[in-house]
Design an enzyme around this catalytic site. Structure first.
Site, short mmCIF file in Angstrom:
data_model
loop_
_atom_site.label_atom_id
_atom_site.label_comp_id
_atom_site.label_asym_id
_atom_site.label_seq_id
_atom_site.Cartn_x
_atom_site.Cartn_y
_atom_site.Cartn_z
N SER A 49 112.06 81.08 67.44
CA SER A 49 110.68 80.80 67.84
C SER A 49 110.20 79.40 67.48
CB SER A 49 109.73 81.84 67.22
OG SER A 49 109.64 81.66 65.82
N LYS A 86 105.78 79.34 60.89
CA LYS A 86 104.97 79.16 62.09
C LYS A 86 104.11 77.90 61.96
CE LYS A 86 106.22 82.99 64.07
NZ LYS A 86 107.21 82.91 65.11
#
Length: 137
Positions: A49, A86
């Protein structure tokens, strides 16, 4: 650590042996990439990701707990019992991936969220390091 003072471009077919001339800087890799040793830890990236920012599965993340996070910093956090890497969107209170394949995740009041630190560097591993993998389990 010994530093070889050459620049290498992809596609080069050969060059003089760099071992003949090297400089000893007297610095360790730790000194080059870690500013706050007592507040820094390493983690092993997992998943795809964050590839849009150049963080790939198996990369080593250098995470500094002493760095104050800013809007859109790459962070490591404990989100609902799972460690995640993230992009922190502070204005929207979201955790954002570097891939459009993964939608942003809102940090809600009911969620458990603990910021662990700001990612200050990532080290690409081209070959699997068995000892590191074993120690990170």
């Amino acid at each position: 650590m010994k530093i070889i003072p050459i620049k290498v471009q992809a596609g080069i077919t050969g060059f003089e042996s760099p071992a003949a001339e090297y400089k000893e800087l007297g610095l360790s890799l730790d000194q080059l990439i870690i500013s706050h040793p007592n507040a820094t830890f390493i983690g092993l990236a997992s998943g795809d990701s964050m590839q849009g920012l150049g963080i790939f599965d198996g990369d080593i993340l250098i995470v500094d707990r002493s760095v104050e996070p800013k809007h859109f910093d790459v962070i490591v956090a404990n989100y609902n019992g799972e460690f995640v890497c993230k992009i922190l969107d502070m204005q929207r209170r979201q955790l954002v991936s570097a891939s459009r394949a993964f939608p942003p995740v809102s940090i809600l009041e009911a969620d458990t969220f603990q910021l662990e630190g700001v990612v200050i560097s990532a080290v690409r591993m081209f070959k699997q390091n068995v000892a590191l993998t074993r120690c990170m389990r």
